[in-house]
Design a protein around this motif. Structure first.
Motif, PDB file in Angstrom:
ATOM      1  N   VAL A 666       0.858  -1.173   0.000  1.00 41.27           N
ATOM      2  CA  VAL A 666       0.000   0.000   0.000  1.00 41.27           C
ATOM      3  C   VAL A 666       0.896   1.225   0.000  1.00 41.27           C
ATOM      4  CG1 VAL A 666      -1.766   1.282   1.261  1.00 41.27           C
ATOM      5  CG2 VAL A 666      -1.818  -1.213   1.259  1.00 41.27           C
ATOM      6  N   THR A 667       0.525   2.231  -0.790  1.00 40.16           N
ATOM      7  CA  THR A 667       1.293   3.472  -0.848  1.00 40.16           C
ATOM      8  C   THR A 667       0.679   4.492   0.097  1.00 40.16           C
ATOM      9  OG1 THR A 667       1.909   3.082  -3.153  1.00 40.16           O
ATOM     10  CG2 THR A 667       2.094   5.344  -2.324  1.00 40.16           C
ATOM     11  N   TRP A 668       1.524   5.016   0.975  1.00 36.42           N
ATOM     12  CA  TRP A 668       1.113   6.099   1.880  1.00 36.42           C
ATOM     13  C   TRP A 668       1.865   7.355   1.435  1.00 36.42           C
ATOM     14  CZ3 TRP A 668       1.456   3.996   7.605  1.00 36.42           C
ATOM     15  CH2 TRP A 668       0.603   2.886   7.745  1.00 36.42           C
ATOM     16  N   THR A 672       5.895   3.499   1.562  1.00 41.86           N
ATOM     17  CA  THR A 672       5.230   2.250   1.204  1.00 41.86           C
ATOM     18  C   THR A 672       5.085   1.388   2.453  1.00 41.86           C
ATOM     19  OG1 THR A 672       7.356   1.236   0.621  1.00 41.86           O
ATOM     20  CG2 THR A 672       6.057   2.204  -1.166  1.00 41.86           C
ATOM     21  N   TRP A 673       3.959   0.682   2.521  1.00 41.94           N
ATOM     22  CA  TRP A 673       3.631  -0.209   3.629  1.00 41.94           C
ATOM     23  C   TRP A 673       3.450  -1.584   3.009  1.00 41.94           C
ATOM     24  CZ3 TRP A 673       3.711  -0.106   8.739  1.00 41.94           C
ATOM     25  CH2 TRP A 673       2.930  -0.981   9.477  1.00 41.94           C
ATOM     26  N   TRP A 717       7.866  -0.989   6.571  1.00 39.55           N
ATOM     27  CA  TRP A 717       7.539   0.328   6.024  1.00 39.55           C
ATOM     28  C   TRP A 717       8.817   1.089   5.729  1.00 39.55           C
ATOM     29  CZ3 TRP A 717       9.075   4.402   9.238  1.00 39.55           C
ATOM     30  CH2 TRP A 717       9.200   4.120  10.600  1.00 39.55           C
ATOM     31  N   PRO A 797      -2.081   1.450  10.279  1.00 37.74           N
ATOM     32  CA  PRO A 797      -2.211   2.744  10.953  1.00 37.74           C
ATOM     33  C   PRO A 797      -2.591   2.617  12.422  1.00 37.74           C
ATOM     34  CG  PRO A 797      -3.282   2.764   8.801  1.00 37.74           C
ATOM     35  CD  PRO A 797      -2.932   1.337   9.085  1.00 37.74           C
ATOM     36  N   HIS A 847       0.917  10.625   6.847  1.00 36.55           N
ATOM     37  CA  HIS A 847       0.726  10.176   5.470  1.00 36.55           C
ATOM     38  C   HIS A 847      -0.167   8.933   5.376  1.00 36.55           C
ATOM     39  CE1 HIS A 847       3.674  12.969   3.827  1.00 36.55           C
ATOM     40  NE2 HIS A 847       4.490  12.648   4.817  1.00 36.55           N
ATOM     41  N   ALA A 848      -0.585   8.368   6.509  1.00 35.86           N
ATOM     42  CA  ALA A 848      -1.409   7.154   6.489  1.00 35.86           C
ATOM     43  C   ALA A 848      -2.786   7.474   5.914  1.00 35.86           C
ATOM     44  CB  ALA A 848      -1.550   6.591   7.900  1.00 35.86           C
ATOM     45  N   PRO A 849      -3.411   6.519   5.231  1.00 30.95           N
ATOM     46  CA  PRO A 849      -4.744   6.765   4.651  1.00 30.95           C
ATOM     47  C   PRO A 849      -5.752   7.111   5.740  1.00 30.95           C
ATOM     48  CG  PRO A 849      -3.788   4.738   3.797  1.00 30.95           C
ATOM     49  CD  PRO A 849      -2.911   5.192   4.910  1.00 30.95           C
ATOM     50  N   ARG A 850      -6.457   8.208   5.563  1.00 36.86           N
ATOM     51  CA  ARG A 850      -7.403   8.662   6.576  1.00 36.86           C
ATOM     52  C   ARG A 850      -8.521   7.662   6.798  1.00 36.86           C
ATOM     53  NH1 ARG A 850      -5.392  12.659   9.748  1.00 36.86           N
ATOM     54  NH2 ARG A 850      -4.187  14.101   8.465  1.00 36.86           N
ATOM     55  N   THR A 852      -8.479   4.467   6.405  1.00 42.09           N
ATOM     56  CA  THR A 852      -8.009   3.267   7.095  1.00 42.09           C
ATOM     57  C   THR A 852      -7.897   3.521   8.586  1.00 42.09           C
ATOM     58  OG1 THR A 852      -6.765   2.685   5.120  1.00 42.09           O
ATOM     59  CG2 THR A 852      -6.219   1.507   7.140  1.00 42.09           C
TER      60      THR A 852
END
Length: 883
Positions: A666-668, A672-673, A717, A797, A847-850, A852
C-alpha cells in the motif's frame, strides 16, 4: 541467619551500600488452614500427615473441592504454595476409589468397572520427574501400593511404554509426547483414554506465544478423542500468579472462561521477604579492555534540554517510598527531580539521563555476592540469563571460595539445560539435602521443581517478566520462612532503568499469558492431525473455534484433506503430526562428546550450536572446561577435549534480511507499507578469545560455517529521505530513531495480533539493499510465518498510532523498557533515540490513509484508548532478529 543479617553480609559493613538502589520489605503472611474434605481418601490423608501436612491450606481445599465436583479449575498462586496437593488429592482419591469399586465383587461381571486414569502434563521433563518422586513419597507414606504411577515421554523405552499403556493409573508426560505419539496412536492408548477422569496441566503459564497456541490445540484434540472413547475428563491447571487466569485457562482448554473456576487467593503462609535492587559499581579508571571501543563523543546520543520547571503542569516528585511503606537506599533515597511525561518536542517537562560509565558485569557481581552468602552458611540459588552465565558464576564463585577455605568450592555447582537427566536429578537432590549450598542456574529451576528451605535468591539481570521475577523470588524463604531476593542489574539500559524505578519492577501487576489458538498457521496443521487421528465431523468443529470451517475448506481445495459425507479425512502416508513442531526448535540438538572417551557431556540447541560449540569454542560443563575440536552439523555432534584454560570464547555473527516476495503493498504518499516473504540470514563469521576475568581480547579467529536462513513473513515500512527530513531526523539521528521505532512497534503488536513479543523479530536500517531507503522490518520468528506480521499489515495505521502514543505517553525522558528498549535486542539497546522515533512516527502517520485510520478492524473488537503495558517479555529460545 535471617534476610536482614544476610543483607548486612552483602552490604559488607557499608562498603557496598551505594550499590543497593532500593530495598523493599514484603511483609509476612499468615496461613489459613482448612479441614480435609470428607471425600478425601483416608490413606492419602494419612500419607500427607506423615509428610508434615496436618491440615491443608484453604486455597488447596477450594481447588480440590472444585475439581472433585467436576469443574475445570485453574489454581494461580505463588511459588511454594502447595498447588500439587490441590490436584493430586482429588485425582488419587478417585483412582483409589475406582480401584476399590473394581474388586467389590470380582465374581459378578456387572460389578466390573474400569479404574480411572489421570494424565499429567508439564512443560519440562524435569518437572514430571520431580512430580513422580513426590508421588512415590506420598504413596509410600500412605502405605498403599495400589496406585500405579509412571512417566512416559520420548526417552521411555518400548517395553516400559507398553507397560504404561496397559497398566498405569497416572501417566506423567508432556504436550510433545501427546502430539507425536499418544494421540496419533490413540488406539493403543484406548485403556487410558476411555477411563480418563482428570487431566492435570502444570505450570500452564509457561504455555505462551506460538507454543501456547500449539498446546491449546493439542488439548482440544485430547478432549475430542477422550469423548470418542466415552470419557469427559476434568481439567485442572496450576499456574504462577498471572493476570486473568480463568480467561487464559479457558483459551488454553477451548471452553468459555465461565466454565473454569479460578482459585487466586493464596492462603499459604509466606515469610517476610527482603527484595533488593542492586547496581554493580562503576569500574575504576578508563583503562579497561573496552575503553578503546568507546568514542569520546557518542554520535548517537540525543541531548535533551531540561526546560524550567512548571509547577502548574509538572508532576510531583516521588517520595521515595513504595505503597507498602518500602524503604529505599542509595540513589533512591536522595532527592529525585520530577520526571516529565514525554520526550523533547512535546512541550512537557523532561529529565536528561547521563550516560553511565562501564560497570562491573552482573555475573561477576553475583559470583562475589554468592561467595559471601556461601561463607555465611546460606543456601542460595543464583539465576542467570544464559548457560554460559550459569557456568561462569559457578566457576568464579568457586575461585573466590578457594581463597578462603579449600573445602568450600565443593559446595557450589551449576545447573542448566543440556545436562544429562541423571546429572540434573543429582544436583536437585544435593541442594535439597544441603550437600550443596548454592546452585548457579538458568531459568531451568524457575518452574515447579520442589526445592525448599533456601535462604536467598540472586538474579543476574532482569528475567524478562514480572511473572518470572516473582517465580524466581519465590524460591527464597519457601514454606513460610523469611527470604532475601537480590536483583542485580546488567550493564544494559533496561536493567538500569528498573533498579532506579522500583515501581516498574515491583509494583506493576503481573502479565497475562498471551497466545492465540485461532492463528491459522497454527490451527491448520492441527486440523490435519485431528483428521488423521479420527475423521473430523462437522459437529466437532466448534471445539476448534470459528476459523476451523474456513481452514478445512482451504485444506480440502489444496488436496491436503479429503471431504466425504461423513467428514474430513487425512489420506497421506506420512503422519500428519509431522507437519508441525510444538516448540519450533529448528532441528535435533547437537550432542557434545568428549573426544578421548566418547562420553556424552551434554546437548546444545541446533539453532545456537554454530555460536557455542564451533571449532575452538570453550565449552564448560559442571565447572570443567573443554575445547571443541570438531563440529559436525550434519551428524549433530561436537567433539571436545578436556583442557584447563584461562579464557573464554565469544562468537561474532552477522544478520541480514532479504525481501523474497512482496505479496501486498500500500502506498502512503511518499512511503510504502508492505507485507511479504523475507529471508532472515544469520552466519557466524568467527570468534574472539578473551582472557578471564578481565575480558581482554587475546586473539581473533575466522570460521567457515554455513549461513542459517529463516524464511518467514514480515511487514515493513519505508521512510525515504524527504520523510526523514520532514520529521527532523538527521543522518546522525536516523539509526537510533528507526531502531527505537522498531522496538516499540514490536512491543505493541501483541496487543493486536495476540502473540508474544518473543514470537517476533525485527530489523531497522538507514538504507536497505532491497528498498533503497530507510526501512523498518518486523517479522515472525517462526519458519513460514505465524500470521502475526500479516495481522500487523492489516492494522498498519492502528498499530503505528498505538506505537506512537505509547512512546509519547511514557513518563521517561530518553527511553526505557516501557517504550523503546527491548529485552532481547542483539545490539544492547544501542543506538536508541526516543525523541527521534516520536517525530518519525508522527510524520509517518500523517501520510497514512485517513479512511483506514478511521475504520475499525472487524476482527480487532472495539477500539481501545488505554495505553497497553509494554513490559519486557520473558526469556525464551532465541529467535531471529534483534528486537
Amino acid at each position: 541467619m535471617g534476610p536482614g543479617e544476610l543483607l548486612d553480609v552483602l552490604l559488607a559493613g557499608g562498603r557496598r551500600a551505594e550499590r543497593a538502589t532500593h530495598v523493599r520489605h514484603v511483609p509476612a503472611r499468615a496461613g489459613v488452614r482448612s479441614e480435609w474434605p470428607a471425600w478425601a481418601d483416608a490413606d492419602l490423608v494419612r500419607g500427607y500427615r506423615a509428610l508434615g501436612v496436618d491440615r491443608p491450606w484453604a486455597h488447596q481445599v477450594e481447588a480440590a473441592e472444585s475439581v472433585h465436583g467436576g469443574r475445570h479449575t485453574v489454581l494461580a498462586t505463588s511459588t511454594g504454595s502447595g498447588k500439587s496437593l490441590a490436584f493430586w488429592l482429588p485425582a488419587l482419591s478417585a483412582v483409589r476409589s475406582g480401584a476399590a469399586d473394581a474388586v467389590l465383587d470380582p465374581g459378578r461381571i456387572e460389578s466390573a468397572r474400569r479404574r480411572p486414569t489421570v494424565l499429567y502434563l508439564s512443560p519440562t521433563k524435569a518437572l514430571a520427574a520431580d512430580q513422580l518422586a513426590g508421588l512415590h513419597r506420598l504413596l509410600h507414606a500412605a502405605g498403599t501400593s495400589d496406585v500405579r504411577v509412571a512417566t512416559c515421554d520420548g526417552d521411555t523405552g518400548r517395553d516400559e511404554r507398553r507397560w504404561v499403556r496397559e497398566h498405569a493409573d497416572v501417566v506423567l508426560t508432556n504436550p510433545d509426547f501427546l502430539h507425536f505419539a499418544l494421540l496419533p496412536q490413540h488406539r493403543t492408548w484406548s485403556r487410558v483414554l476411555s477411563s480418563l477422569a482428570y487431566v492435570v496441566v502444570d505450570e500452564c503459564h509457561a504455555f505462551r506465544g506460538v507454543f501456547g497456541a500449539h498446546v491449546g490445540l493439542v488439548l482440544r484434540r485430547l478432549r475430542r478423542l477422550a469423548a470418542a472413547y466415552g470419557a469427559s475428563p476434568v481439567v485442572v491447571m496450576a499456574s504462577a500468579t498471572t493476570a486473568d487466569p480463568a480467561a487464559s485457562a479457558g483459551r488454553l482448554l477451548g471452553v468459555d472462561p465461565a466454565e473454569v473456576h479460578a482459585v487466586t487467593a493464596d492462603a499459604s503462609p509466606a515469610g517476610r521477604k527482603t527484595v533488593v535492587l542492586w547496581q554493580p559499581p562503576e569500574l575504576p579508571g578508563t583503562d579497561g579492555p573496552w575503553a578503546s571501543l568507546l568514542p569520546a563523543d557518542d554520535p548517537w546520543a540525543t541531548v535533551l534540554t531540561v526546560p524550567a520547571a512548571d509547577t502548574a503542569e509538572g508532576r510531583d516528585a516521588p517520595d521515595g517510598a513504595g505503597a507498602d511503606g518500602a524503604t529505599t537506599g542509595g540513589d533512591a533515597a536522595r532527592a529525585v527531580p520530577a520526571e516529565g511525561t514525554g520526550p523533547l518536542g512535546t512541550g512537557e517537562q523532561l529529565v536528561a539521563v547521563p550516560q553511565d560509565r562501564p560497570r562491573r558485569t552482573a555475573t561477576a557481581e553475583v559470583a562475589e555476592l554468592l561467595a559471601d552468602l556461601v561463607i555465611a552458611g546460606a543456601r542460595t540459588l543464583a539465576f542467570t540469563r544464559s548457560r554460559r552465565g550459569a557456568e561462569s558464576v559457578a566457576t568464579t564463585t568457586r575461585a573466590h571460595l578457594a581463597e578462603v577455605d579449600p573445602t568450600l568450592p565443593s559446595l557450589v555447582s551449576s545447573y542448566r539445560g543440556g545436562y544429562l537427566p541423571e546429572e540434573r536429578r543429582a544436583l536437585e537432590q544435593a541442594i535439597r539435602s544441603g550437600h550443596l549450598r548454592a546452585l548457579a542456574t538458568t531459568n531451568a529451576l524457575e518452574l515447579g521443581v520442589d526445592i525448599s528451605g533456601l535462604d536467598a535468591v540472586l538474579i543476574a539481570g532482569w528475567p524478562g517478566t514480572r511473572v518470572s521475577l516473582w517465580q524466581q523470588a519465590g524460591r527464597a524463604g519457601r514454606a513460610g520462612a523469611d527470604g532475601l531476593v537480590v536483583l542485580v542489574a546488567r550493564e544494559d539500559p533496561l536493567d538500569t532503568f528498573l533498579v532506579h524505578h522500583p515501581e516498574a519492577a515491583l509494583d506493576a501487576p503481573v502479565e497475562a499469558t498471551v497466545f492465540d489458538p485461532q492463528n491459522p498457521y497454527v490451527l491448520a496443521p492441527h486440523l490435519c492431525a485431528a483428521a488423521a487421528e479420527q475423521p473430523l465431523r462437522a459437529d466437532e468443529l466448534d471445539l476448534f473455534g470459528p476459523r476451523a470451517a474456513e481452514l478445512l475448506a482451504e485444506l480440502t481445495e489444496r488436496g491436503i484433506l479429503r471431504r466425504r459425507p461423513s467428514g474430513w479425512y487425512w489420506t497421506h502416508a506420512e503422519p500428519a503430526s509431522r507437519m508441525t513442531d510444538l516448540r519450533g526448535s529448528g532441528g535435533q540438538p547437537v550432542r557434545v562428546v568428549e573426544t578421548a572417551t566418547g562420553r556424552l557431556l551434554g546437548t546444545v540447541d541446533a539453532a545456537s550450536a554454530d555460536a557455542t560449540v564451533h571449532p575452538g569454542a570453550v565449552y564448560v560443563h559442571l565447572g570443567a572446561t573443554f575445547v571443541v575440536d570438531e563440529l559436525h552439523l550434519e551428524d549433530g555432534v561436537a567433539l571436545a577435549t578436556r583442557r584447563d584454560v584461562d579464557f573464554g570464547t565469544w562468537a561474532r555473527w552477522v544478520t541480514s534480511t532479504e525481501v523474497v516476495e512482496v505479496e501486498r503493498e500500500v502506498t502512503w504518499g511518499p512511503l510504502t507499507w508492505s507485507f511479504g516473504q523475507v529471508d532472515v540470514t544469520t552466519q557466524v563469521l568467527g570468534y574472539q578469545r578473551k582472557r578471564l576475568p578481565d575480558l581482554r581480547v587475546l586473539s581473533t579467529h575466522e570460521l567457515d560455517l554455513p549461513a542459517r536462513t529463516l524464511r518467514t513473513a514480515a511487514v515493513w515500512w519505508t521512510a525515504p529521505p524527504e520523510v526523514l527530513a520532514e520529521a527532523g531526523v538527521t543522518l546522525e539521528v536516523a539509526p537510533g530513531a528507526l531502531h527505537a521505532a522498531e522496538h516499540a512497534s514490536i512491543g505493541l503488536l501483541p496487543l493486536l495480533a495476540t502473540c508474544d513479543r518473543w514470537d517476533l523479530g525485527g530489523l531497522s536500517t538507514v538504507v536497505h539493499a532491497d528498498t533503497g531507503v530507510a526501512t523498518v522490518f518486523v517479522h515472525d520468528g517462526h519458519p513460514g510465518g505465524a500470521g502475526f506480521a500479516e495481522r500487523g499489515f492489516e492494522l498498519g495505521p492502528t498499530w503505528l498510532r498505538a506505537t506512537r502514543d505509547a512512546i509519547a505517553a511514557c513518563p521517561c525522558g530518553t527511553g526505557c523498557p516501557a517504550c523503546v528498549q527491548s529485552p532481547k535486542c542483539g545490539n544492547a539497546n544501542e543506538p536508541l533515540d526516543k525523541a527521534g522515533a516520536l517525530r518519525l512516527l508522527t510524520t509517518v502517520l500523517a501520510h497514512a490513509p485517513r479512511e483506514t485510520v478511521a475504520r475499525a478492524d472487524p476482527g480487532a473488537g472495539p477500539a481501545r484508548a488505554e495505553t497497553p503495558d509494554l513490559a519486557p517479555g520473558p526469556p525464551g529460545a532465541p529467535r531471529s532478529g534483534t528486537a
